[in-house]
Scaffold this motif. Structure first.
Motif, short mmCIF file in Angstrom:
data_model
loop_
_atom_site.label_atom_id
_atom_site.label_comp_id
_atom_site.label_asym_id
_atom_site.label_seq_id
_atom_site.Cartn_x
_atom_site.Cartn_y
_atom_site.Cartn_z
N ASP A 79 0.39 -10.19 -2.45
CA ASP A 79 1.00 -10.18 -1.11
C ASP A 79 0.99 -8.78 -0.51
O ASP A 79 0.83 -8.62 0.71
N SER A 80 1.16 -7.76 -1.33
CA SER A 80 1.14 -6.38 -0.82
C SER A 80 -0.22 -6.03 -0.24
O SER A 80 -0.31 -5.39 0.82
N SER A 125 2.24 -16.34 2.37
CA SER A 125 2.03 -15.59 1.14
C SER A 125 1.20 -16.40 0.14
O SER A 125 0.96 -17.60 0.32
#
Length: 262
Positions: A79-80, A125
């Motif tokens: 997700d980052s 996500s």
């Protein structure tokens, strides 16, 4: 913890030796199989093994129970990366429009503006939830899996907390089949009537102490004596005044005393 990402699990399980994209993949394989790959001479605290692996080119490092032991934080890393990618795309569109590559306006990178764009970015996500920052613009949305300890098979997933909502399957909550009511988790039980709390060295724990016969519960930690001529009520929350009683001439005890005194 987040849900496992099936696409990533499948991709990772299909990786084979050699893997030139990832320098540490051989070391990872060694740690999974507890052995040393013959043509790998990098030494680290994680691959000090005496036996030689039977792995060769084209072999996978995947083992049958690897999915259960996979890193639960991998989805957050994914997700980052997606967050930065979405933010960069929005910033590029803002400065360059449809022009491909790094345009002149985009070359003068504004870190504060990029941070603002990151905070305003939302996307679906890898775990299937909507990613966005909270009201403080500092943390991503909390994802929690609720686990219940079962004696016969350790931990079971019984719910989750996402989108500020708790979803709990109460019918799955138990300690063991013979004891459907799981053990109570508490520091101290509530005190019964006519008792007050006396705190122990642990600030949140106490023992219950009974008030004396002529005392009432002044507050949750203090007993106090009732005034003369009064007694504590049944629940000892207050005192009540005893009614005054006098001897009357018509009372049998009073008549008997007068005869005796005469």
């Amino acid at each position: 913890l987040s849900n496992p990402v099936e696409d990533f699990e499948r991709y990772f399980s299909e990786l084979t030796l050699p893997n030139e994209r990832n320098t540490w993949f051989k070391e990872y394989c060694e740690s999974i199989h507890n052995c040393k790959i013959a043509d790998y001479d990098l030494n680290s605290p994680y691959n000090e093994f005496n036996t030689t692996c039977s792995l060769s080119a084209g072999d996978s490092c995947y083992v049958s129970n690897m999915k259960n032991d996979s890193d639960p934080f991998a989805p957050f890393v994914i997700d980052s990366v997606y967050l930065l990618a979405h933010a960069l795309k929005k910033m590029h569109s803002k400065f360059c429009g449809v022009e491909p590559g790094v345009c002149a306006a985009f070359a003068e990178f504004d870190g504060k503006l990029f941070r603002q764009i990151i905070q305003e970015t939302t996307f679906n996500s890898s775990s299937g939830y909507e990613f966005n920052f909270d009201g403080l613009k500092s943390d991503g949305p909390p994802y929690y899996q609720i686990l219940n300890f079962h004696v016969e098979n350790n931990w079971s997933r019984v719910g989750n907390f996402t989108d500020k909502t708790l979803r709990l399957m109460k019918e799955m909550l138990y300690y063991k089949p013979s004891l459907p009511d799981y053990p109570s988790s508490h520091c101290s039980q509530p005190c019964p009537p006519r008792h007050v709390k006396q705190y122990t060295k642990r600030a949140c724990c106490w023992v219950c102490v009974a008030c004396k016969e002529y005392e009432y519960t002044y507050n949750v930690t203090t007993c106090a004596e009732c005034d003369w001529g009064s007694l504590p009520s049944d629940n000892t929350s207050q005192c009540y005044h005893l009614p005054d009683q006098y001897l009357d001439y018509s009372d049998l005890p009073a008549v008997s005393l007068m005869i005796l005194s005469g």
